[in-house]
Design an enzyme around this catalytic site. Structure first.
Site, PDB file in Angstrom:
ATOM      1  N   ASN A   7      52.380  49.741  69.359  1.00  0.00           N
ATOM      2  CA  ASN A   7      53.344  50.672  69.869  1.00  0.00           C
ATOM      3  C   ASN A   7      54.186  51.068  68.564  1.00  0.00           C
ATOM      4  OD1 ASN A   7      55.995  51.662  70.426  1.00  0.00           O
ATOM      5  ND2 ASN A   7      55.800  51.105  72.501  1.00  0.00           N
ATOM      6  N   ASP A   9      56.620  53.494  68.391  1.00  0.00           N
ATOM      7  CA  ASP A   9      57.929  54.088  68.602  1.00  0.00           C
ATOM      8  C   ASP A   9      58.901  53.984  67.486  1.00  0.00           C
ATOM      9  OD1 ASP A   9      56.813  54.804  71.177  1.00  0.00           O
ATOM     10  OD2 ASP A   9      58.358  53.374  72.210  1.00  0.00           O
ATOM     11  N   HIS A  10      58.998  52.964  66.707  1.00  0.00           N
ATOM     12  CA  HIS A  10      60.001  52.601  65.874  1.00  0.00           C
ATOM     13  C   HIS A  10      59.867  53.171  64.582  1.00  0.00           C
ATOM     14  CE1 HIS A  10      62.475  50.883  69.070  1.00  0.00           C
ATOM     15  NE2 HIS A  10      61.292  50.012  69.334  1.00  0.00           N
ATOM     16  N   ARG A  18      67.308  60.353  60.676  1.00  0.00           N
ATOM     17  CA  ARG A  18      67.835  61.356  59.708  1.00  0.00           C
ATOM     18  C   ARG A  18      67.183  62.556  60.203  1.00  0.00           C
ATOM     19  NH1 ARG A  18      69.486  60.189  54.340  1.00  0.00           N
ATOM     20  NH2 ARG A  18      70.808  58.409  54.568  1.00  0.00           N
ATOM     21  N   HIS A  43      56.036  55.925  73.565  1.00  0.00           N
ATOM     22  CA  HIS A  43      56.996  55.903  74.731  1.00  0.00           C
ATOM     23  C   HIS A  43      57.721  57.201  74.681  1.00  0.00           C
ATOM     24  CE1 HIS A  43      60.477  54.378  77.682  1.00  0.00           C
ATOM     25  NE2 HIS A  43      59.892  55.470  78.386  1.00  0.00           N
ATOM     26  N   ARG A  45      60.250  59.221  75.640  1.00  0.00           N
ATOM     27  CA  ARG A  45      61.692  59.242  76.670  1.00  0.00           C
ATOM     28  C   ARG A  45      62.241  60.391  76.820  1.00  0.00           C
ATOM     29  NH1 ARG A  45      64.973  54.633  77.168  1.00  0.00           N
ATOM     30  NH2 ARG A  45      63.795  52.636  76.680  1.00  0.00           N
ATOM     31  N   ARG A  49      64.680  60.047  72.050  1.00  0.00           N
ATOM     32  CA  ARG A  49      65.240  59.339  70.922  1.00  0.00           C
ATOM     33  C   ARG A  49      64.341  58.993  69.873  1.00  0.00           C
ATOM     34  NH1 ARG A  49      66.801  53.648  73.719  1.00  0.00           N
ATOM     35  NH2 ARG A  49      67.696  55.097  75.288  1.00  0.00           N
ATOM     36  N   HIS A  50      63.087  58.972  70.049  1.00  0.00           N
ATOM     37  CA  HIS A  50      62.106  58.304  69.026  1.00  0.00           C
ATOM     38  C   HIS A  50      60.885  59.442  69.091  1.00  0.00           C
ATOM     39  CE1 HIS A  50      60.867  55.890  72.106  1.00  0.00           C
ATOM     40  NE2 HIS A  50      61.766  54.866  71.760  1.00  0.00           N
ATOM     41  N   GLU A  70      53.640  55.577  77.558  1.00  0.00           N
ATOM     42  CA  GLU A  70      54.394  54.894  78.394  1.00  0.00           C
ATOM     43  C   GLU A  70      55.442  56.302  79.015  1.00  0.00           C
ATOM     44  OE1 GLU A  70      56.870  52.009  76.533  1.00  0.00           O
ATOM     45  OE2 GLU A  70      54.881  50.819  76.046  1.00  0.00           O
ATOM     46  N   THR A 100      66.155  49.355  75.010  1.00  0.00           N
ATOM     47  CA  THR A 100      64.613  49.224  75.028  1.00  0.00           C
ATOM     48  C   THR A 100      64.403  49.084  76.686  1.00  0.00           C
ATOM     49  OG1 THR A 100      62.690  48.129  74.688  1.00  0.00           O
ATOM     50  CG2 THR A 100      64.770  46.761  74.635  1.00  0.00           C
ATOM     51  N   THR A 101      63.198  49.236  77.083  1.00  0.00           N
ATOM     52  CA  THR A 101      62.982  49.168  78.471  1.00  0.00           C
ATOM     53  C   THR A 101      63.551  47.782  78.811  1.00  0.00           C
ATOM     54  OG1 THR A 101      60.934  50.070  77.917  1.00  0.00           O
ATOM     55  CG2 THR A 101      61.189  49.312  80.274  1.00  0.00           C
ATOM     56  N   GLU A 151      50.978  46.193  83.656  1.00  0.00           N
ATOM     57  CA  GLU A 151      51.496  45.611  82.381  1.00  0.00           C
ATOM     58  C   GLU A 151      52.583  44.483  82.655  1.00  0.00           C
ATOM     59  OE1 GLU A 151      52.391  48.020  79.046  1.00  0.00           O
ATOM     60  OE2 GLU A 151      53.596  46.194  78.047  1.00  0.00           O
ATOM     61  N   HIS A 191      55.992  43.222  75.545  1.00  0.00           N
ATOM     62  CA  HIS A 191      57.450  43.349  75.284  1.00  0.00           C
ATOM     63  C   HIS A 191      57.917  41.932  74.828  1.00  0.00           C
ATOM     64  CE1 HIS A 191      61.507  44.871  75.621  1.00  0.00           C
ATOM     65  NE2 HIS A 191      60.875  45.953  76.164  1.00  0.00           N
ATOM     66  N   GLY A 192      58.776  42.258  73.689  1.00  0.00           N
ATOM     67  CA  GLY A 192      59.214  41.041  72.964  1.00  0.00           C
ATOM     68  C   GLY A 192      58.271  40.186  72.240  1.00  0.00           C
ATOM     69  N   GLY A 213      55.298  46.353  69.700  1.00  0.00           N
ATOM     70  CA  GLY A 213      55.822  47.324  68.922  1.00  0.00           C
ATOM     71  C   GLY A 213      56.812  46.785  67.818  1.00  0.00           C
ATOM     72  N   HIS A 214      57.967  46.513  68.243  1.00  0.00           N
ATOM     73  CA  HIS A 214      58.965  46.094  67.396  1.00  0.00           C
ATOM     74  C   HIS A 214      58.641  45.356  66.210  1.00  0.00           C
ATOM     75  CE1 HIS A 214      62.943  44.555  66.288  1.00  0.00           C
ATOM     76  NE2 HIS A 214      63.507  46.018  66.253  1.00  0.00           N
TER      77      HIS A 214
HETATM   78  N1  PXP Z   1      55.476  47.328  76.869  1.00  0.00           N
HETATM   79  C1  PXP Z   1      56.282  48.457  77.407  1.00  0.00           C
HETATM   80  C2  PXP Z   1      55.912  48.816  78.870  1.00  0.00           C
HETATM   81  C3  PXP Z   1      57.412  48.590  76.588  1.00  0.00           C
HETATM   82  O1  PXP Z   1      58.301  49.535  77.246  1.00  0.00           O
HETATM   83  C4  PXP Z   1      57.698  48.145  75.214  1.00  0.00           C
HETATM   84  C5  PXP Z   1      58.740  48.834  74.591  1.00  0.00           C
HETATM   85  O2  PXP Z   1      58.757  50.085  74.324  1.00  0.00           O
HETATM   86  C6  PXP Z   1      56.648  47.293  74.680  1.00  0.00           C
HETATM   87  C7  PXP Z   1      55.524  46.904  75.832  1.00  0.00           C
HETATM   88  C8  PXP Z   1      56.791  47.034  73.582  1.00  0.00           C
HETATM   89  O3  PXP Z   1      57.685  46.116  73.089  1.00  0.00           O
HETATM   90  P1  PXP Z   1      58.336  45.619  71.876  1.00  0.00           P
HETATM   91  O4  PXP Z   1      58.644  46.718  71.116  1.00  0.00           O
HETATM   92  O5  PXP Z   1      59.170  44.654  72.161  1.00  0.00           O
HETATM   93  O6  PXP Z   1      56.884  44.931  71.272  1.00  0.00           O
END
Ligand code: PXP
Length: 238
Positions: A7, A9-10, A18, A43, A45, A49-50, A70, A100-101, A151, A191-192, A213-214
Site C-alpha cells: 500500500n 498511500d503514505h 507540501r 485507498h 479517500r 488526504r493522500h 480500497e 487510518t481505517t 480482507e 492492517h498494522g 503499507g505503513h
Molecule cells: N488493509 C486495509 C483495508 C487498510 O485500510 C489498510 C490501511 O490503508 C491496510 C490494509 C494497510 O494497513 P497498514 O498501513 O497498517 O499496513
C-alpha cells in the site's frame, strides 16, 4: 505463501504535506513491483488526504501485478471504480476524523446496501473484497453479499501487547480465514502488519494476500523501497 501487496498511500501523505509533486506514489509502486511485490494497494479517500484520482489512473495503466483499490462503499466511488476497472476493490469503512481505517465494515448492519454495491462492481468484472473484523458472523454475511473475497483486519493482533492477547487475536484470525476458505471466499489480511509481527500471520494457511503499507513505507523512507520490500518478502517467505 501469501503474496505481498504494498500500500503506497503514505508516499502520497508525504507529498500532500507540501501539496507538491514529490514523492510520487506511482514511482514508489514501480519500485515496489521491481523489488518483488505482487500487487499495489491504494485507498482513495473521500477527503483525498493522500491518494488522488490522478495517482490511481496512472497506476491502473502501469501496475503489472494486481491493483487493489480500497474505497468506501459509496455511489461516487462505485462510479469511479467502474470507470477505472481495478483488479479488485476492497470496501472499507471511512470516517473523516480517523487517522487510518479503524475497523472492518459491519456487513451485518449493511447487508442490503453492500449486496447492491458488490453486484454493481461485479457487473463491470471487478472482484469485490470486504474488509471485516475477524468474526465468523461477518464472514457469513460477506458470502450473502456475494463478495469474492474478504480482507481480515489484523489490527487488533498488531496492537495486542501481551503474548496471551496476541494468541487470542491470532486464533480469531485463523478461525475467520478458515471459515472464509470453507465458504469459497478468497481471503486476504492486513492492517498494522510490520517487520516484527508479520510472520505469525503469514504462516496461517489460506491467506492469499497480505496488504501492508505503513511499516514498509516507513522503512523505505530510511533504507529505500527496494530493501524495504525485499526484507518484508523474506520474512513472509521464511
Ligand atoms: N488493509 C486495509 C483495508 C487498510 O485500510 C489498510 C490501511 O490503508 C491496510 C490494509 C494497510 O494497513 P497498514 O498501513 O497498517 O499496513
Amino acid at each position: 505463501m501469501p503474496k505481498l501487496c504494498v500500500n503506497v498511500d503514505h508516499i502520497a501523505t508525504i507529498r500532500e504535506a507540501r501539496k507538491t509533486f514529490e514523492p510520487d506514489p506511482v514511482s514508489a509502486a514501480m519500485l515496489a513491483e521491481l523489488a518483488g511485490a505482487d500487487g499495489i494497494v491504494v485507498h482513495l479517500r473521500e477527503d483525498r488526504r493522500h491518494i488522488r484520482e490522478r495517482d490511481v489512473e496512472i497506476l491502473r495503466k502501469v501496475v503489472v501485478g494486481t491493483l487493489n483499490l480500497e474505497m468506501a462503499p459509496t455511489d461516487e466511488m462505485v462510479k469511479f471504480a467502474k470507470n477505472l476497472l481495478p483488479d479488485h476493490v476492497t470496501l472499507v469503512p471511512e470516517r473523516r476524523e480517523e487517522l487510518t481505517t479503524e475497523g472492518g465494515l459491519d456487513v451485518i448492519a449493511g447487508e442490503d446496501y453492500l449486496k447492491t454495491i458488490v453486484s454493481l462492481l461485479k457487473e463491470s468484472g471487478i472482484k469485490a473484497s470486504i474488509f471485516i473484523d475477524p468474526d465468523v458472523d461477518q464472514v457469513k454475511k460477506a458470502v450473502k453479499c456475494k463478495a469474492d473475497m474478504i480482507e481480515v483486519h489484523t489490527g487488533r493482533y498488531a496492537e495486542a501487547r501481551t503474548e496471551e492477547g496476541k494468541e487470542v487475536e491470532l486464533e480469531r484470525i485463523r478461525i475467520t480465514v478458515n471459515l472464509g476458505n470453507k465458504l469459497g471466499l478468497i481471503v486476504h489480511a492486513g492492517h498494522g502488519l510490520n517487520y516484527q509481527n508479520v510472520r505469525r500471520v503469514a504462516k496461517i494457511p489460506g491467506i492469499t494476500d497480505l496488504n501492508i503499507g505503513h511499516s514498509i513505507i516507513s522503512r523505505a523512507v530510511l533504507v529505500g523501497m527496494d530493501e524495504a520490500v525485499r526484507t518484508m518478502l523474506d520474512l513472509i517467505n521464511s
